[in-house]
Motif scaffolding. Structure first.
Motif, PDB file in Angstrom:
ATOM      1  N   VAL A  22       1.089  -1.063  -0.081  1.00 45.71           N
ATOM      2  CA  VAL A  22      -0.012  -0.045   0.106  1.00 45.71           C
ATOM      3  C   VAL A  22       1.053   1.244  -0.028  1.00 45.71           C
ATOM      4  N   GLN A  23       1.786   1.061   0.746  1.00 46.54           N
ATOM      5  CA  GLN A  23       2.755   2.451   0.870  1.00 46.54           C
ATOM      6  C   GLN A  23       3.514   2.869  -0.560  1.00 46.54           C
ATOM      7  N   ALA A  24       3.951   1.442  -1.171  1.00 42.81           N
ATOM      8  CA  ALA A  24       4.715   1.723  -2.504  1.00 42.81           C
ATOM      9  C   ALA A  24       3.767   2.173  -3.537  1.00 42.81           C
ATOM     10  N   LEU A  25       2.424   1.621  -3.418  1.00 49.08           N
ATOM     11  CA  LEU A  25       1.515   2.320  -4.432  1.00 49.08           C
ATOM     12  C   LEU A  25       1.025   3.671  -4.089  1.00 49.08           C
ATOM     13  N   ARG A  26       0.930   4.012  -2.898  1.00 49.26           N
ATOM     14  CA  ARG A  26       0.859   5.477  -2.451  1.00 49.26           C
ATOM     15  C   ARG A  26       1.960   6.415  -3.028  1.00 49.26           C
ATOM     16  N   ILE A  27       3.077   5.927  -2.759  1.00 49.58           N
ATOM     17  CA  ILE A  27       4.263   6.776  -3.322  1.00 49.58           C
ATOM     18  C   ILE A  27       4.192   6.936  -4.913  1.00 49.58           C
ATOM     19  N   LEU A  28       3.950   5.858  -5.558  1.00 49.31           N
ATOM     20  CA  LEU A  28       3.787   5.811  -6.970  1.00 49.31           C
ATOM     21  C   LEU A  28       2.654   6.944  -7.524  1.00 49.31           C
ATOM     22  N   ILE A  29       1.550   6.715  -6.755  1.00 46.19           N
ATOM     23  CA  ILE A  29       0.765   7.647  -7.177  1.00 46.19           C
ATOM     24  C   ILE A  29       0.738   9.036  -6.947  1.00 46.19           C
ATOM     25  N   TYR A  30       1.241   9.312  -5.762  1.00 47.22           N
ATOM     26  CA  TYR A  30       1.302  10.825  -5.155  1.00 47.22           C
ATOM     27  C   TYR A  30       2.741  11.552  -5.385  1.00 47.22           C
ATOM     28  N   ARG A  31       3.899  10.649  -5.607  1.00 45.28           N
ATOM     29  CA  ARG A  31       5.108  11.165  -5.727  1.00 45.28           C
ATOM     30  C   ARG A  31       5.830  10.618  -7.060  1.00 45.28           C
ATOM     31  N   GLY A  32       5.313   9.655  -7.648  1.00 47.68           N
ATOM     32  CA  GLY A  32       5.867   9.484  -9.092  1.00 47.68           C
ATOM     33  C   GLY A  32       6.619   8.007  -8.923  1.00 47.68           C
ATOM     34  N   GLU A  33       7.063   7.607 -10.085  1.00 46.16           N
ATOM     35  CA  GLU A  33       7.900   6.573 -10.461  1.00 46.16           C
ATOM     36  C   GLU A  33       9.135   6.482  -9.834  1.00 46.16           C
ATOM     37  N   ALA A  34       9.754   7.435  -9.578  1.00 43.14           N
ATOM     38  CA  ALA A  34      11.242   7.759  -9.481  1.00 43.14           C
ATOM     39  C   ALA A  34      11.123   7.619  -7.794  1.00 43.14           C
ATOM     40  N   ALA A  35      10.315   8.176  -7.060  1.00 42.82           N
ATOM     41  CA  ALA A  35      10.195   7.751  -5.816  1.00 42.82           C
ATOM     42  C   ALA A  35       9.773   6.548  -5.324  1.00 42.82           C
ATOM     43  N   CYS A  36       8.922   5.925  -6.077  1.00 44.12           N
ATOM     44  CA  CYS A  36       8.509   4.608  -5.697  1.00 44.12           C
ATOM     45  C   CYS A  36       9.596   3.497  -6.128  1.00 44.12           C
ATOM     46  N   ARG A  37      10.349   3.894  -6.959  1.00 40.71           N
ATOM     47  CA  ARG A  37      11.710   2.776  -7.256  1.00 40.71           C
ATOM     48  C   ARG A  37      12.606   2.948  -5.844  1.00 40.71           C
ATOM     49  N   GLN A  38      12.736   4.140  -5.634  1.00 41.91           N
ATOM     50  CA  GLN A  38      13.588   4.453  -4.461  1.00 41.91           C
ATOM     51  C   GLN A  38      13.374   3.846  -3.075  1.00 41.91           C
ATOM     52  N   TYR A  39      11.858   3.763  -3.175  1.00 47.44           N
ATOM     53  CA  TYR A  39      11.127   2.999  -1.833  1.00 47.44           C
ATOM     54  C   TYR A  39      11.438   1.644  -1.755  1.00 47.44           C
ATOM     55  N   LEU A  40      11.164   1.049  -3.274  1.00 44.57           N
ATOM     56  CA  LEU A  40      11.172  -0.315  -3.484  1.00 44.57           C
ATOM     57  C   LEU A  40      12.773  -0.745  -2.960  1.00 44.57           C
ATOM     58  N   ARG A  41      13.831   0.087  -3.431  1.00 48.30           N
ATOM     59  CA  ARG A  41      15.119  -0.166  -3.132  1.00 48.30           C
ATOM     60  C   ARG A  41      15.607  -0.303  -1.649  1.00 48.30           C
TER      61      ARG A  41
END
Length: 51
Positions: A22-41
């Protein structure tokens, strides 16, 4: 669109808890792809430290 589908597949693969997904999807939606990739790392790094 294809990149986002790959990213969603990566979220499902990397995240071990529903909360992380859920956190990763929220980041993807609100902050974009780059932020989501950073979170996954960061999730992967934390997981490697545990094992």
């Amino acid at each position: 669109m294809q990149k986002q589908q790959n990213l969603i597949a990566a979220i499902a693969e990397i995240c071990v808890s529903p909360m992380q997904e859920v956190q990763a999807l929220r980041i993807l939606i609100y902050r974009g792809e780059a932020a989501c990739r950073q979170y996954l790392r960061s999730v992967l790094v934390k997981r490697k430290k545990v094992f």
